[in-house]
Design an enzyme around this catalytic site. Structure first.
Site, PDB file in Angstrom:
ATOM      1  CB  CYS A  60     115.785  -1.681   2.167  1.00 42.06           C
ATOM      2  SG  CYS A  60     116.180  -3.345   1.642  1.00 42.06           S
ATOM      3  CD  GLU A  61     113.211   3.516   5.352  1.00 41.67           C
ATOM      4  OE1 GLU A  61     113.484   4.305   6.277  1.00 41.67           O
ATOM      5  OE2 GLU A  61     112.511   3.803   4.389  1.00 41.67           O
TER       6      GLU A  61
ATOM      7  CE1 TYR B  93      94.304   4.779  14.527  1.00 42.24           C
ATOM      8  CE2 TYR B  93      94.711   4.177  16.807  1.00 42.24           C
ATOM      9  CZ  TYR B  93      93.967   4.845  15.861  1.00 42.24           C
ATOM     10  OH  TYR B  93      92.875   5.584  16.252  1.00 42.24           O
TER      11      TYR B  93
HETATM   12  N1  LLP Z   1      87.958  10.226  17.058  1.00 44.85           N
HETATM   13  C1  LLP Z   1      88.670  11.004  16.228  1.00 44.85           C
HETATM   14  C2  LLP Z   1      88.046  12.200  15.661  1.00 44.85           C
HETATM   15  C3  LLP Z   1      89.991  10.661  15.913  1.00 44.85           C
HETATM   16  O1  LLP Z   1      90.687  11.433  15.091  1.00 44.85           O
HETATM   17  C4  LLP Z   1      90.566   9.506  16.464  1.00 44.85           C
HETATM   18  C5  LLP Z   1      91.930   9.122  16.145  1.00 44.85           C
HETATM   19  C6  LLP Z   1      89.780   8.712  17.310  1.00 44.85           C
HETATM   20  C7  LLP Z   1      88.482   9.112  17.600  1.00 44.85           C
HETATM   21  C8  LLP Z   1      90.262   7.429  17.932  1.00 44.85           C
HETATM   22  O2  LLP Z   1      91.359   7.592  18.762  1.00 44.85           O
HETATM   23  P1  LLP Z   1      91.820   6.331  19.639  1.00 44.85           P
HETATM   24  O3  LLP Z   1      90.707   6.034  20.587  1.00 44.85           O
HETATM   25  O4  LLP Z   1      92.053   5.206  18.709  1.00 44.85           O
HETATM   26  O5  LLP Z   1      93.059   6.775  20.305  1.00 44.85           O
HETATM   27  N2  LLP Z   1      98.032   6.497  14.140  1.00 44.85           N
HETATM   28  C9  LLP Z   1      98.111   6.911  15.542  1.00 44.85           C
HETATM   29  C10 LLP Z   1      96.793   7.298  16.100  1.00 44.85           C
HETATM   30  C11 LLP Z   1      96.107   8.374  15.302  1.00 44.85           C
HETATM   31  C12 LLP Z   1      94.727   8.570  15.765  1.00 44.85           C
HETATM   32  C13 LLP Z   1      93.985   9.488  14.864  1.00 44.85           C
HETATM   33  N3  LLP Z   1      92.664   9.774  15.304  1.00 44.85           N
HETATM   34  C14 LLP Z   1      98.751   5.789  16.352  1.00 44.85           C
HETATM   35  O6  LLP Z   1      99.162   4.789  15.769  1.00 44.85           O
HETATM   36  O7  LLP Z   1      98.913   5.913  17.554  1.00 44.85           O
END
Ligand code: LLP
Length: 427
Positions: free
Chosen positions: A356-357, A385
């Site tokens: 509902c948005e 994510y």
């Molecule tokens: N290492 C650290 C310390 C982190 O904070 C993160 C992600 C990763 C590794 C892994 O990053 P990746 O390889 O998955 O990009 N919710 C957001 C992403 C937030 C990521 C937070 N930290 C999204 O949906 O795009």
């Protein structure tokens, strides 16, 4: 990677017809392809090992955490990063080797640190003076010495969304090098009897579609590491984080894993050479890149609203509850008609969720074949994510998850029930 089309014109993943999966398990349904997960693990493990032999891949479980995945990671010699006691509980449920766990997070509580110490996690990455003191004391109480990394902040912009940018000065993570706070943290941590300061970590943000932020930050941080020798700091481990991008839409292709591996490894080797440092063990923390492409979200089409001359909205049975990313970050996705993969494009539609948005839209202006109520839509690159950030908004039920491989599907998370929703409530 295993996506294909069968004689009926249906999308297949891992040799399974997704229309049959939707009938069997209901929608919304998240389908994870085991082959893709394993191939991505190998791309990272082998890609970095070939450039930098003493490297270790540690999957960032915030992207998607479930015990069945932890078993696959262990099998592929990939470690795990956790950021809460909850993610640690997932690792424990899979009896994941404690030595291959790294406990991250900017504000871990004492109970969480105790759980990590009791399980014997190999590394804890500390992020504040408060945490240095808290962990040292917790380790002392247990008669342990904990190996730690210090998270620093290098004041480097990763050129990503403001909400996921973690390398710049003005954000909450890490001790800033620029202000002298990182140096204070090194000195303080080295003075703690129950901490073994093994190395330095930074993470610039995610996703990073460019290599330059890594190659700028690495020498800057390693120069700092070299300066810290005057305080008796001897680096054994170095972690430039994660942030490796994936392709969501065809207009923005990501670098290859080998590009990241080449640039990062060369940068570490050159900087060590320049500053007279021994080459440390290198830890990389991909999250999204391991599971993002492996996961596909399936939704059934419900009502269709065509506003003449304005826009056609196709509503599906999921939305921001299972994938908040389009609303939160303006993230783009691509969709296909899973029960009519080869049908010609009929025009642009906007895929709307059921929440509902008015902002609850999954894909704006997707080019799709003609759609009717009951058709099945598949959204690619939904493995990272989405479920890990899913909510019960509107008291909705979070979806089921199946793992497919070689024509077989296995339920690894059942759909929630109303009983699950009400289980914590007290009348
Ligand atoms: N290492 C650290 C310390 C982190 O904070 C993160 C992600 C990763 C590794 C892994 O990053 P990746 O390889 O998955 O990009 N919710 C957001 C992403 C937030 C990521 C937070 N930290 C999204 O949906 O795009």
């Amino acid at each position: 990677m295993t996506a294909d089309v069968n004689a009926a014109g249906h999308l297949t993943i891992g040799g399974c017809d997704v229309v049959s999966l939707a009938e069997m398990y209901g929608t919304p349904l998240y389908v994870y392809d085991e082959h893709t997960i394993r191939e991505m693990c190998r791309a990272f493990v082998d890609g970095f090992a070939s450039e930098y032999p003493d490297s270790h891949i540690s999957y960032s479980s915030k992207a998607f955490a479930t015990p069945a995945l932890a078993l696959i990671l262990e099998d592929e010699h990939v470690g795990m990063d956790v950021v809460t006691g909850g993610e640690l509980a997932v690792a424990r449920a899979a009896e994941f080797p404690a030595a291959d766990l790294n406990f991250h997070g900017n504000n871990k509580g004492l109970a969480e640190l105790d759980e990590a110490l009791d399980y014997g996690v190999g590394l804890i990455t500390v992020d504040s003076m408060f945490e240095i003191n808290l962990l040292d004391e917790a380790a002392r109480m247990k008669g342990k010495t904990q190996q730690v990394l210090l998270r620093v902040s290098p004041s480097i912009d990763g050129h990503t969304h403001l909400l996921t940018s973690t390398g710049v000065l003005d954000q909450k993570f890490g001790f800033p090098i620029e202000t002298g706070q990182a140096e204070e943290a090194v000195k303080h941590a080295l003075s703690k009897a129950n901490l073994d300061v093994a190395g330095i970590h930074f993470h610039l943000g995610s996703p990073l579609f460019e290599l330059e932020p890594y190659t700028q930050a690495i020498p800057y941080v390693l120069e700092f590491v070299a300066q810290m020798r005057e305080h008796g700091f001897n680096q054994r481990i170095f972690s430039p984080g994660g942030g490796f991008a994936i392709g969501y839409v065809s207009e923005t292709p990501p670098p290859e894993v080998s590009d990241y591996a080449g640039a990062i490894s060369a940068s570490v080797q050159e900087a060590c050479d320049r500053f007279g440092l021994d080459e440390p063990r290198l830890i990389l923390e991909p999250g999204r890149a391991i599971v993002g492409r492996a996961g596909v979200a399936l939704y059934s089409v419900g009502g269709i609203k065509d506003i003449p001359g304005v826009r056609k909205y196709v509503s599906v049975d999921g939305g921001m509850g299972d994938n908040i990313r389009p609303v939160l970050y303006g993230a783009g996705y691509s969709a296909v008609k899973a029960n009519g993969l080869t049908e010609p494009v009929a025009g642009a539609v906007t895929i709307a969720g059921k929440y509902c948005e008015s902002g609850d839209l999954l894909v704006k202006d997707a080019q799709l074949p003609s759609l009717d109520t009951g058709d099945l839509l598949a959204i690619a690159a939904s493995g990272a994510y989405c479920l890990s950030m899913a909510s019960n908004y509107n008291m909705s039920l979070r979806p089921a998850v199946v793992l497919v491989n070689d024509g077989e599907a296995r339920l690894i998370r059942r759909r929630e029930t109303y009983d699950d929703l009400l289980a914590q409530s007290i009348l």
